[in-house]
Design an enzyme around this catalytic site. Sequence first.
Site, PDB file in Angstrom:
ATOM      1  N   LYS A 133       0.821  -1.217   0.000  1.00 12.86           N
ATOM      2  CA  LYS A 133       0.000   0.000   0.000  1.00 12.86           C
ATOM      3  C   LYS A 133       0.856   1.268   0.000  1.00 12.86           C
ATOM      4  CE  LYS A 133      -4.425  -1.631   1.658  1.00 12.86           C
ATOM      5  NZ  LYS A 133      -5.574  -1.428   2.535  1.00 12.86           N
ATOM      6  N   LYS A 170      -9.063 -10.119  -9.429  1.00 13.49           N
ATOM      7  CA  LYS A 170     -10.075 -10.321  -8.387  1.00 13.49           C
ATOM      8  C   LYS A 170     -11.144  -9.216  -8.423  1.00 13.49           C
ATOM      9  CE  LYS A 170      -9.459  -9.070  -4.001  1.00 13.49           C
ATOM     10  NZ  LYS A 170     -10.763  -8.643  -3.487  1.00 13.49           N
ATOM     11  N   LYS A 202     -14.093  -4.252  -4.139  1.00 15.21           N
ATOM     12  CA  LYS A 202     -14.994  -3.125  -3.923  1.00 15.21           C
ATOM     13  C   LYS A 202     -14.332  -1.787  -4.224  1.00 15.21           C
ATOM     14  CE  LYS A 202     -14.915  -3.837   1.063  1.00 15.21           C
ATOM     15  NZ  LYS A 202     -13.546  -3.562   1.535  1.00 15.21           N
TER      16      LYS A 202
HETATM   17  P1  ATP Z   1     -10.629  -3.650  -1.254  1.00 11.76           P
HETATM   18  O1  ATP Z   1     -10.641  -3.401  -2.732  1.00 11.76           O
HETATM   19  O2  ATP Z   1     -10.956  -2.415  -0.436  1.00 11.76           O
HETATM   20  O3  ATP Z   1      -9.424  -4.400  -0.768  1.00 11.76           O
HETATM   21  P2  ATP Z   1     -12.138  -6.106  -1.244  1.00 11.76           P
HETATM   22  O4  ATP Z   1     -13.355  -6.262  -2.081  1.00 11.76           O
HETATM   23  O5  ATP Z   1     -10.889  -6.788  -1.677  1.00 11.76           O
HETATM   24  O6  ATP Z   1     -11.914  -4.559  -1.002  1.00 11.76           O
HETATM   25  P3  ATP Z   1     -11.674  -6.661   1.548  1.00 11.76           P
HETATM   26  O7  ATP Z   1     -12.242  -5.677   2.521  1.00 11.76           O
HETATM   27  O8  ATP Z   1     -10.225  -6.598   1.196  1.00 11.76           O
HETATM   28  O9  ATP Z   1     -12.553  -6.579   0.199  1.00 11.76           O
HETATM   29  O10 ATP Z   1     -12.018  -8.125   2.022  1.00 11.76           O
HETATM   30  C1  ATP Z   1     -13.193  -8.443   2.740  1.00 11.76           C
HETATM   31  C2  ATP Z   1     -13.389  -9.938   2.700  1.00 11.76           C
HETATM   32  O11 ATP Z   1     -13.898 -10.334   1.417  1.00 11.76           O
HETATM   33  C3  ATP Z   1     -12.123 -10.773   2.891  1.00 11.76           C
HETATM   34  O12 ATP Z   1     -12.440 -11.892   3.697  1.00 11.76           O
HETATM   35  C4  ATP Z   1     -11.749 -11.230   1.501  1.00 11.76           C
HETATM   36  O13 ATP Z   1     -11.034 -12.448   1.522  1.00 11.76           O
HETATM   37  C5  ATP Z   1     -13.110 -11.368   0.842  1.00 11.76           C
HETATM   38  N1  ATP Z   1     -13.054 -11.106  -0.602  1.00 11.76           N
HETATM   39  C6  ATP Z   1     -12.781  -9.920  -1.178  1.00 11.76           C
HETATM   40  N2  ATP Z   1     -12.845  -9.987  -2.504  1.00 11.76           N
HETATM   41  C7  ATP Z   1     -13.175 -11.274  -2.802  1.00 11.76           C
HETATM   42  C8  ATP Z   1     -13.384 -11.986  -4.034  1.00 11.76           C
HETATM   43  N3  ATP Z   1     -13.291 -11.374  -5.209  1.00 11.76           N
HETATM   44  N4  ATP Z   1     -13.712 -13.297  -3.976  1.00 11.76           N
HETATM   45  C9  ATP Z   1     -13.820 -13.923  -2.768  1.00 11.76           C
HETATM   46  N5  ATP Z   1     -13.626 -13.311  -1.581  1.00 11.76           N
HETATM   47  C10 ATP Z   1     -13.304 -12.008  -1.582  1.00 11.76           C
HETATM   48 MG    MG Z   2      -8.988  -6.515  -0.547  1.00 11.33          MG
END
Ligand code: ATP
Ligand code: MG
Length: 326
Positions: A111, A192, A195
């Site tokens: 980051k 992946k 969000k």
């Molecule tokens: P950011 O882009 O802010 O990192 P993110 O969508 O990756 O957001 P996180 O807050 O990092 O979400 O993760 C929240 C939870 O969702 C974690 O347990 C992570 O493993 C799961 N997760 C996030 N994206 C995925 C995905 N594409 N498929 C399966 N699990 C996911």
């Molecule tokens: Mg993430």
Amino acid sequence: MKKILTGLQPSGNLTLGNYIGAIRQMVRLQEEYESIIFVADLHAITVAQNPSELRKNIRSLIAIYLASGIDPKKNTIFIQSENIYHANMSWLLECLTPYGELGRMTQFKDKSSKHQNFGAGLLTYPVLMASDILLYDADYVPTGIDQKQHVELARNIAERVNKKYGEIFKIPEPLIPETGAKICDLVNPTKKMSKSDENPKGVIYLLDSDDVIRKKIMGATTDSETVIKYDIENKPGISNLINIYNSLTGISIKEIEEKYKDSNYGTFKKDVADLVIETLKPIKEKYQELINSKEIDKILDEGALKTSEIAKKKYLLLKDKMGLGR
Ligand code: ATP
Ligand code: MG
């Protein structure tokens, strides 16, 4: 009953990936564990946040979790910043954590190379996470592989403190769920679904309207063949849709291939869209009922009160051992 602790960052609108990869696990885990769930708003501000967006995301996150089946009777739910002991404990632990150990954390390296003007909180974030965990004597921390290193750090901190000041903390363990599918971006299916992604076209948000969900899935990137076959390397787009189908129905990948062996991509996409829409429908309805309800505030008030009492004891114990105050 063993205790688990889960924190979620209110850093954007939740996606289908979050639902499949995280929320559903938590709904399952609440049957087996005493579970504490918090919205990690103090963690979210380690990178810049728009204040009104942040406030909206915090409430929305809670409403989505409740709407998805997180039961407030089985879980203690609160907002991190509404319990002052997380930040207080974090300061004590920061002073007991070597600087070099934090600089070596993969997430920090990652980051800090992406953001230009980041605050010191980005470096000390894992210590705040250690505080979150150690304040409650959590046995397990459900987490993705990406956070495993931070749980290790929490263990190291706990062991160091216990050695120096006596048995204060329980040593937590990571709980890595059996590999749930990683859901990928619909436009760019080798990446992946996230969000925080800038292009919303490839991301299904849990609160997207039915029409938008359908458009996104019908427009998902696929290959130039016509066979519905699971092959991550050569057919990442179709494989991603198969993963979504498999995750939401429990029907095995083999059976899905068999079922659609004579179908074209359009038919399959339409079925995936119907499935996602049907799955999210009750969640969206419940969300609308909850988002402005007093019920959320009641749950959060109770959660803040209950967890503050527990956390205060732990904080005072270490503060006293360290010789602070009178
Ligand atoms: P950011 O882009 O802010 O990192 P993110 O969508 O990756 O957001 P996180 O807050 O990092 O979400 O993760 C929240 C939870 O969702 C974690 O347990 C992570 O493993 C799961 N997760 C996030 N994206 C995925 C995905 N594409 N498929 C399966 N699990 C996911
Ligand atoms: Mg993430």
